[in-house]
Design a protein around this motif. Structure first.
Motif, short mmCIF file in Angstrom:
data_model
loop_
_atom_site.label_atom_id
_atom_site.label_comp_id
_atom_site.label_asym_id
_atom_site.label_seq_id
_atom_site.Cartn_x
_atom_site.Cartn_y
_atom_site.Cartn_z
N VAL A 23 0.84 -1.19 0.00
CA VAL A 23 0.00 0.00 0.00
C VAL A 23 0.88 1.24 0.00
O VAL A 23 1.79 1.35 0.82
N ALA A 24 0.60 2.14 -0.92
CA ALA A 24 1.28 3.43 -0.97
C ALA A 24 0.40 4.47 -0.30
O ALA A 24 -0.80 4.56 -0.61
N SER A 25 0.99 5.24 0.61
CA SER A 25 0.21 6.25 1.32
C SER A 25 0.98 7.56 1.36
O SER A 25 2.21 7.58 1.23
N GLY A 26 0.24 8.65 1.55
CA GLY A 26 0.86 9.96 1.61
C GLY A 26 0.30 10.87 0.55
O GLY A 26 -0.73 10.59 -0.06
N SER A 27 1.01 11.96 0.31
CA SER A 27 0.56 12.97 -0.66
C SER A 27 0.96 12.55 -2.07
O SER A 27 1.89 13.08 -2.65
N ILE A 28 0.21 11.60 -2.60
CA ILE A 28 0.52 11.02 -3.91
C ILE A 28 -0.35 11.66 -4.97
O ILE A 28 -1.57 11.62 -4.89
N PHE A 29 0.31 12.25 -5.96
CA PHE A 29 -0.42 12.81 -7.09
C PHE A 29 -0.66 11.76 -8.15
O PHE A 29 -1.75 11.66 -8.71
N ARG A 30 0.39 10.96 -8.43
CA ARG A 30 0.26 9.94 -9.46
C ARG A 30 1.24 8.81 -9.20
O ARG A 30 2.37 9.05 -8.82
N ILE A 31 0.80 7.59 -9.43
CA ILE A 31 1.69 6.43 -9.40
C ILE A 31 2.08 6.11 -10.83
O ILE A 31 1.25 5.71 -11.64
N ASN A 32 3.35 6.31 -11.16
CA ASN A 32 3.83 6.11 -12.52
C ASN A 32 4.18 4.65 -12.80
O ASN A 32 4.03 4.15 -13.91
N ALA A 33 4.70 4.00 -11.80
CA ALA A 33 5.07 2.59 -11.90
C ALA A 33 5.09 2.01 -10.49
O ALA A 33 5.39 2.73 -9.53
N MET A 34 4.78 0.75 -10.36
CA MET A 34 4.77 0.14 -9.04
C MET A 34 4.86 -1.36 -9.17
O MET A 34 4.24 -1.95 -10.07
N GLY A 35 5.64 -1.97 -8.31
CA GLY A 35 5.77 -3.41 -8.39
C GLY A 35 6.70 -3.97 -7.34
O GLY A 35 6.85 -3.39 -6.27
N TYR A 94 10.60 -6.63 -1.85
CA TYR A 94 10.47 -5.20 -1.65
C TYR A 94 9.47 -4.61 -2.64
O TYR A 94 9.53 -4.91 -3.84
N CYS A 95 8.63 -3.74 -2.14
CA CYS A 95 7.75 -2.97 -2.99
C CYS A 95 8.51 -1.74 -3.49
O CYS A 95 9.25 -1.10 -2.72
N ASN A 96 8.35 -1.44 -4.74
CA ASN A 96 9.00 -0.28 -5.36
C ASN A 96 7.97 0.51 -6.13
O ASN A 96 7.12 -0.07 -6.81
N GLY A 97 8.06 1.80 -6.03
CA GLY A 97 7.15 2.64 -6.80
C GLY A 97 7.83 3.91 -7.28
O GLY A 97 8.64 4.49 -6.55
N GLU A 98 7.52 4.30 -8.50
CA GLU A 98 7.92 5.63 -8.97
C GLU A 98 6.67 6.50 -8.83
O GLU A 98 5.68 6.29 -9.54
N LEU A 99 6.74 7.43 -7.91
CA LEU A 99 5.56 8.22 -7.55
C LEU A 99 5.82 9.69 -7.80
O LEU A 99 6.93 10.19 -7.59
N THR A 100 4.78 10.38 -8.24
CA THR A 100 4.79 11.83 -8.29
C THR A 100 4.00 12.32 -7.09
O THR A 100 2.83 11.95 -6.92
N THR A 101 4.66 13.10 -6.26
CA THR A 101 4.04 13.53 -5.00
C THR A 101 4.00 15.05 -4.91
O THR A 101 4.71 15.75 -5.65
N GLY A 102 3.19 15.53 -3.98
CA GLY A 102 3.13 16.96 -3.73
C GLY A 102 1.87 17.60 -4.25
O GLY A 102 1.00 16.96 -4.84
N GLY A 103 1.76 18.91 -4.01
CA GLY A 103 0.59 19.66 -4.41
C GLY A 103 0.82 20.39 -5.72
O GLY A 103 1.78 20.14 -6.44
N SER A 104 -0.10 21.31 -6.03
CA SER A 104 -0.06 21.98 -7.33
C SER A 104 1.15 22.90 -7.46
O SER A 104 1.60 23.18 -8.58
N SER A 105 1.71 23.37 -6.35
CA SER A 105 2.83 24.31 -6.42
C SER A 105 4.17 23.60 -6.61
O SER A 105 5.09 24.17 -7.17
N LEU A 106 4.27 22.39 -6.14
CA LEU A 106 5.53 21.65 -6.26
C LEU A 106 5.25 20.17 -6.30
O LEU A 106 4.67 19.61 -5.37
N ARG A 107 5.67 19.54 -7.37
CA ARG A 107 5.54 18.09 -7.49
C ARG A 107 6.90 17.50 -7.81
O ARG A 107 7.66 18.06 -8.58
N ILE A 108 7.15 16.36 -7.19
CA ILE A 108 8.42 15.68 -7.34
C ILE A 108 8.16 14.24 -7.75
O ILE A 108 7.27 13.58 -7.19
N THR A 109 8.94 13.75 -8.68
CA THR A 109 8.86 12.35 -9.10
C THR A 109 10.15 11.65 -8.70
O THR A 109 11.24 12.09 -9.05
N ARG A 110 9.99 10.57 -7.96
CA ARG A 110 11.15 9.80 -7.53
C ARG A 110 10.72 8.40 -7.16
O ARG A 110 9.53 8.09 -7.11
#
Length: 123
Positions: A23-35, A94-110
């Motif tokens: 389960v991914a939790s937090g300020s997630i804008f988009r899940i780009n990849a997960m596995g 291990y679960c791995n995800g490339e997530l885009t997080t944050g709000g409209s002013s700043l989003r980070i993908t990692r």
């Protein structure tokens, strides 16, 4: 804070099945990849199964036909159904995800990692 939390590992006999959840939790804008990746003692971490862009999936050759990755987008959750388990599947998963997080002013993908769940298959 973004977290990936795995569950479902354990001890099983060869030929048995387990189902892992992440389960991914937090300020997630988009899940780009997960596995899922795994790491056996003394070995490098390796890809097991992954959702990439859209509904595309990648599987390690060693698990094709035995493992199935699925997801529930509404719950930000991915699953790994593992059937016909072999002793060589023993590893920390291990679960791995490339997530885009944050709000409209700043989003980070990692990339993010969970802490892992132990899967042990006895012969």
């Amino acid at each position: 804070q973004v977290h990936l939390v795995e569950s479902g590992g354990g001890l099983v006999q060869a030929g048995g099945s387990l189902r892992l959840s992440c389960v991914a939790s937090g300020s997630i804008f988009r899940i780009n990849a997960m596995g899922w990746y795994r790491q056996a003692p003394g070995k490098q971490r390796e890809l097991v199964a992954m959702f990439t862009s859209g509904d595309s999936t990648n599987y390690a050759d060693s698990v094709k036909g035995r493992f199935t990755i699925s997801r529930d987008n509404a719950k930000n959750t991915v699953y790994l159904q593992m059937n016909s388990l072999k002793p060589e599947d023993t590893a920390v998963y291990y679960c791995n995800g490339e997530l885009t997080t944050g709000g409209s002013s700043l989003r980070i993908t990692r990339a993010y990692w969970g802490l892992g769940t132990q899967v042990t298959v006895s012969s």
